[in-house]
Design a protein around this motif. Structure first.
Motif, mmCIF file in Angstrom:
data_model
loop_
_atom_site.group_PDB
_atom_site.id
_atom_site.type_symbol
_atom_site.label_atom_id
_atom_site.label_comp_id
_atom_site.label_asym_id
_atom_site.label_seq_id
_atom_site.Cartn_x
_atom_site.Cartn_y
_atom_site.Cartn_z
ATOM 1 N N GLY A 142 0.586 -1.153 0.035
ATOM 2 C CA GLY A 142 -0.044 0.055 -0.003
ATOM 3 C C GLY A 142 0.935 1.499 -0.121
ATOM 4 O O GLY A 142 1.983 1.351 0.027
ATOM 5 N N VAL A 143 0.276 2.401 -0.100
ATOM 6 C CA VAL A 143 0.811 3.548 0.022
ATOM 7 C C VAL A 143 0.242 4.587 0.963
ATOM 8 O O VAL A 143 -0.992 4.633 1.223
ATOM 9 C CB VAL A 143 0.429 4.351 -1.527
ATOM 10 C CG1 VAL A 143 1.043 5.808 -1.669
ATOM 11 C CG2 VAL A 143 0.646 3.579 -2.549
ATOM 12 N N LEU A 144 1.303 5.138 1.659
ATOM 13 C CA LEU A 144 0.930 6.249 2.656
ATOM 14 C C LEU A 144 1.144 7.539 2.097
ATOM 15 O O LEU A 144 2.359 7.905 1.746
ATOM 16 C CB LEU A 144 1.892 5.996 3.860
ATOM 17 C CG LEU A 144 1.822 4.917 4.579
ATOM 18 C CD1 LEU A 144 2.947 4.805 5.657
ATOM 19 C CD2 LEU A 144 0.495 4.579 5.281
ATOM 20 N N ASP A 145 0.045 8.194 1.840
ATOM 21 C CA ASP A 145 0.073 9.474 1.068
ATOM 22 C C ASP A 145 -0.019 10.655 2.052
ATOM 23 O O ASP A 145 -1.301 10.849 2.722
ATOM 24 C CB ASP A 145 -0.852 9.809 0.121
ATOM 25 C CG ASP A 145 -0.668 10.817 -0.786
ATOM 26 O OD1 ASP A 145 -0.394 11.777 -0.541
ATOM 27 O OD2 ASP A 145 -1.552 10.553 -2.148
ATOM 28 N N GLY A 146 1.108 11.537 2.327
ATOM 29 C CA GLY A 146 0.941 12.469 3.359
ATOM 30 C C GLY A 146 0.424 13.702 2.820
ATOM 31 O O GLY A 146 0.002 14.653 3.600
ATOM 32 N N ASN A 147 -0.030 13.796 1.691
ATOM 33 C CA ASN A 147 -0.697 15.138 1.186
ATOM 34 C C ASN A 147 -0.082 16.214 1.518
ATOM 35 O O ASN A 147 -0.364 17.091 2.070
ATOM 36 C CB ASN A 147 -2.288 15.179 1.863
ATOM 37 C CG ASN A 147 -3.348 15.913 1.180
ATOM 38 O OD1 ASN A 147 -2.966 16.446 0.052
ATOM 39 N ND2 ASN A 147 -4.232 16.255 2.039
#
Length: 308
Positions: free
Chosen positions: A41-46
């Motif tokens: 998965g991906v952790l998208d910190g925005n």
């Protein structure tokens, strides 16, 4: 902890969501031994919402959060996950032992501020391997209190390279030792193999090696910088037993190697064993030295002017 799909952080404008966060992190694990964080998965910190507001609104007063913070986690493994566009640091390892980070993908634009890929602080027996890191700051940074850190098989770019430091800020005493960096390729980075300390700092950084390193259009491929902010102070963290072996590639700037050390014997026992760094198309490069003691063996180009 299994990471699947995409997890997106709230934007900086979501004041209510971030007002409860006092420790400047988005996701944090503390005091968990034997923790494994993995998955595709991906952790998208925005992070875009933080970067555009940097030092223009109240959001600047408190630093942007680290995406994934792991504190006092022994026998820790983080593998296979992706971290994207963190507001500040992507992955921070603090006060931990027995850490294995592998097969990570960490990305942020080269213009994004303070988005270090992996930051190691006060930790021991850490291995970072087989990962792709491109950010707006250090791909990997190793800070004070860390020892027995191994970096192997990293693609770095964009970013500020693999950095030991910065060390000794505000006159603090630093201690870093037994750091082995090998099989790293730097592409279009600002720095490559870097050691950086603050003026007026105390302590030491020793037993550090950079082996089998490739540079592709790097601004400052090899750098020891003991004047990180102020060139007027002549006291620095003692750097010793540093070895560079089999370094090759291209520098975008004329100065490919800089050993810029403070006085008082703060840079000693530096070894360079085979290094060839040219400009684009084989153009000439130079090395610069200040207060450094360097031993040379094998073919070395550019010529190091401060041989011991």
């Amino acid at each position: 902890m299994q990471v699947k799909g995409k997890s997106m952080a709230p934007p900086s404008a979501a004041v209510s969501a971030w007002s409860r966060v006092r420790n400047n992190y988005w996701l944090m694990f503390g005091l968990v031994d034997g923790l494994r964080v993995t998955g595709n998965g991906v952790l998208d910190g925005n992070g875009q919402s933080w970067w555009v507001r940097r030092c223009s609104e109240v959001a600047c007063v408190q630093s942007a959060p680290t995406a994934l913070k792991l504190v006092r986690c022994n026998n820790l493994e983080v593998s296979q996950i992706s971290s994207k566009d963190s507001p500040q640091m992507h992955v921070a390892i603090l006060q931990s032992r027995g850490v294995n980070l592998r097969k990570l993908t960490i990305t942020a634009p080269g213009s994004s501020p303070n988005t270090d890929g992996i930051h190691i602080d006060q930790s021991q027996n850490v291995r970072i391997a087989d990962s792709r890191i491109g950010t707006g700051d250090d791909c990997i940074s190793v800070s004070s209190g860390s020892r027995f850190v191994a970096v192997d098989g990293i693609e770095c770019g964009p970013g500020h390279g693999v950095s030991i430091g910065s060390l000794g800020k505000n006159g603090y005493t630093a201690a870093v030792e037994f750091v082995d960096v090998r099989n790293v390729r730097f592409t279009n980075t600002m720095d490559g193999a870097r050691i950086k300390t603050w003026e007026g700092g105390q302590g030491y950084a020793k037993s550090i090696s950079f082996t089998n390193i490739e540079f592709d259009n790097v601004d400052h491929p090899v750098l020891i910088d003991q004047f990180y902010r102020d060139r007027s102070v002549q006291v620095g963290v003692a750097i010793s037993n540093v070895t560079y072996s089999n370094l090759r590639g291209t520098s975008s700037q004329a100065t490919a190697v800089a050993f810029d050390c403070s006085g008082g014997g703060s840079c000693t026992d530096i070894h360079v064993n085979y290094m060839v760094i040219t400009g684009p198309g084989g153009r000439r490069t130079v090395a610069r030295c200040r207060n450094a003691q360097v031993a040379i063996s094998g073919q070395v180009y550019p010529e190091i002017p401060c041989r011991s």
